[in-house]
Scaffold this active site. Sequence first.
Site, PDB file in Angstrom:
ATOM      1  N   THR A 118      -6.614  -0.125  -5.027  1.00 48.77           N
ATOM      2  CA  THR A 118      -7.294   1.000  -5.678  1.00 48.77           C
ATOM      3  C   THR A 118      -6.870   2.368  -5.120  1.00 48.77           C
ATOM      4  O   THR A 118      -6.955   3.367  -5.814  1.00 48.77           O
ATOM      5  CB  THR A 118      -8.819   0.872  -5.529  1.00 48.77           C
ATOM      6  N   THR A 152      -6.670  -5.047  -2.483  1.00 45.63           N
ATOM      7  CA  THR A 152      -7.802  -5.847  -2.009  1.00 45.63           C
ATOM      8  C   THR A 152      -8.039  -7.083  -2.863  1.00 45.63           C
ATOM      9  O   THR A 152      -8.448  -8.131  -2.360  1.00 45.63           O
ATOM     10  CB  THR A 152      -9.073  -4.962  -1.996  1.00 45.63           C
TER      11      THR A 152
HETATM   12  N1  LIG Z   1      -9.706  -1.597  -2.812  1.00 44.09           N
HETATM   13  C1  LIG Z   1      -8.437  -1.551  -2.499  1.00 44.09           C
HETATM   14  O1  LIG Z   1      -7.654  -2.135  -3.191  1.00 44.09           O
HETATM   15  C2  LIG Z   1      -8.023  -0.718  -1.327  1.00 44.09           C
HETATM   16  C3  LIG Z   1      -6.769  -1.177  -0.686  1.00 44.09           C
HETATM   17  N2  LIG Z   1      -6.594  -0.535   0.570  1.00 44.09           N
HETATM   18  C4  LIG Z   1      -5.560  -0.883  -1.525  1.00 44.09           C
HETATM   19  O2  LIG Z   1      -5.478   0.147  -2.090  1.00 44.09           O
HETATM   20  O3  LIG Z   1      -4.680  -1.658  -1.540  1.00 44.09           O
END
Ligand SMILES: NC(=O)C[C@H](N)C(=O)O
Length: 687
Positions: free
Chosen positions: A112, A34
Amino acid sequence: MDSPASKVVISEPQLLNAGGSSRRKVLVLNTGGTIGMLKGEDGSLKPEPGALELRLKKIEELNQDIFPQCFFEEFDPILDSADMCPADWCTIARCIEQHYYDFDGFVVCHGTDTMAYTASALSFMLENLGKPVILTGSQLPLEEPLTDARSNLLRAVTFAGRADLTEVCIFFSSKLYRGNRSKKMDAGSLSAFDSPNFPELAVVGTEVKIHSRLLCNPPKGRFRVHMIKVTEIVVIYVVPGFADSIFDAVVNSGRVRGVVLLLYGCGNAPARKSSFLQACGKLVEAGIIVVACSQCTRGSVEIDKYAVGRAFADRGVIAGFDMTAEATVTKLAYLLSRGLSPAECRKAMMENLRGEMFSPAKTLAPWSVTKYEYRCLILLDESPGNALLIPKALVANVHRLGLTNVVVTNLDGKKLSKMLPRLDRVLLDAPCTGSGIIARDPSVKVKRGQKDFESHSRLQKELLTAAIDMVDAGSKTGGYIVYSTCSVAVEENEAVVDHALKTRNVELVSFTSAVNFGVEGLCKYRERRFHPSLNLARRYYPHVHNMDGFFVAKLKKTSNKVPERAKKDRSKMEDKVWGEEHWTSDFMDSVVDFEESNGSAVTKKKKMTARDRKKQRREELVKARGYQQKYPPKAKEESAQDSTEPLRKAKVKSLKKKKEKRALDQDAAEAPVKKTRKTNKAKNRKA
Ligand SMILES: NC(=O)C[C@H](N)C(=O)O
């Protein structure tokens, strides 16, 4: 490993900020997530190549001196972390390997969702890591005005510039976690991560608090990178009443190399239904490593605590202790990829390799105990007798060392030997003046006085004697006492050990080859002389060893007997009676008369007369006025004689005589005048 792996175009990494080359250098590697995503036409977030680099270059603050010099690299393609696989972990590891000696630290921008898996995997893949590798990301893209990306990234960069971090970490929302201990706990919160079974390594508030004692030790070997190639691992989340037949499919597939079971509580599973138990047995027999983890986020798996769990342990299922599922899976994949046999793999799974677990197996090694059933007693020197307050740092250290079965007490250490059975080993880290921390806290120079050193030395001698008394000399596994202080003072170190050598049956022994630095303990210091074996003790100095000043000595108890103390001479005189009836002529003859000339003490004691006092005052006055310097006494060569006193007296005498004579002469001269006057007066009266 079906999805194709990303690549890192290894060219020249792009410089992100200005600043002198004297700053530490950090490589920022963007894998996706993200943090660098942009909103597409349909409103969904998508990884956008180049977007993160562009945004980072616009962050003015990065040019300030507090930040390291940052360089940038990017995955091709950049990924949502849900799309990442072990091949991508390998790409990250390879990139770090390639640039390892060019940079002081690494930041990996990552989604994440699977960040905890990547962090765990990297922690195993990067063996003997001597630099920080900080993974970070965000819940909101850097594009968003109220994003968490900016602070996460800037902080991650500063941590990557630190020399004291030598492990893979996750920085997220003001906290730095050990990578293989962390877990994404919240899908929506900006504080998305936690490390449920291990304290955070650092917390950022108005200032940065690093819990240095929790950090991994710097590596002792060469940095090496291992790739993860084995991915045939199945994770089974056990739920009540599930069909056991699925296990047959796992066994029969012939491809599965490892199974991670997520069991209930501290490692329980249905044992009444024998089919599940048998299926687990079959998996183990087929050479598959079966590891039991807990569905609970906190706590540890103790597979043999309950009868139901024990049945699984008997079938060869091994405990994952307090490892996260992320760490368990990646560790298993790493060990299998290293080509270990199932037996070696099972053994290594239960060992603490990178701080991912606290396993009794690992911590037993330095204690050379082969069973888990040992007890560690920790004695706090804080407020003996009062309510026991266990400091957080102690809890953290117990975790770090992987100690289990720990008892903490604040009883009086000097009395402890009478309360406990004989022990195998005692480590006495004695209370001390702390003079060794002088480099970190120079105020010890003024805080500690001679009395502190003396009183500490006294207490240390008592404690070391008590510690020796606690140990069993006949212990098969020990009989050792290790004495240490964080002081560099001889009074608190060599003098204390020397006292123990004199008063107890102990001898100094050398350390294992693992303690291969430090300087020898002192056998002589100024007028003091210590036992020659004190060279086996070790001293550490802040300016030489780049650590706090420290002293450590290892003693082996040779006998449980307490040696008779050598009697002092005065004890022989104790039976002398000084009554009058013993004043025999022989006794009286033995009395020594002190001559005044050589018994200075006697002369000193002689009562001073008023004349003496006056003389003394006069001498002091003369001295204070500096007459001696102005008119130094001539009699330099005269001083070679026994004493100048007779000469001085003679001089004074002659001066006195001269004075008297002069006075007489004067009188004589004056006398006729007076007479004449008198006669004149008489004449006048007569007239
Ligand atoms: N907050 C994030 O980074 C979630 C994202 N879907 C990822 O893991 O790439």
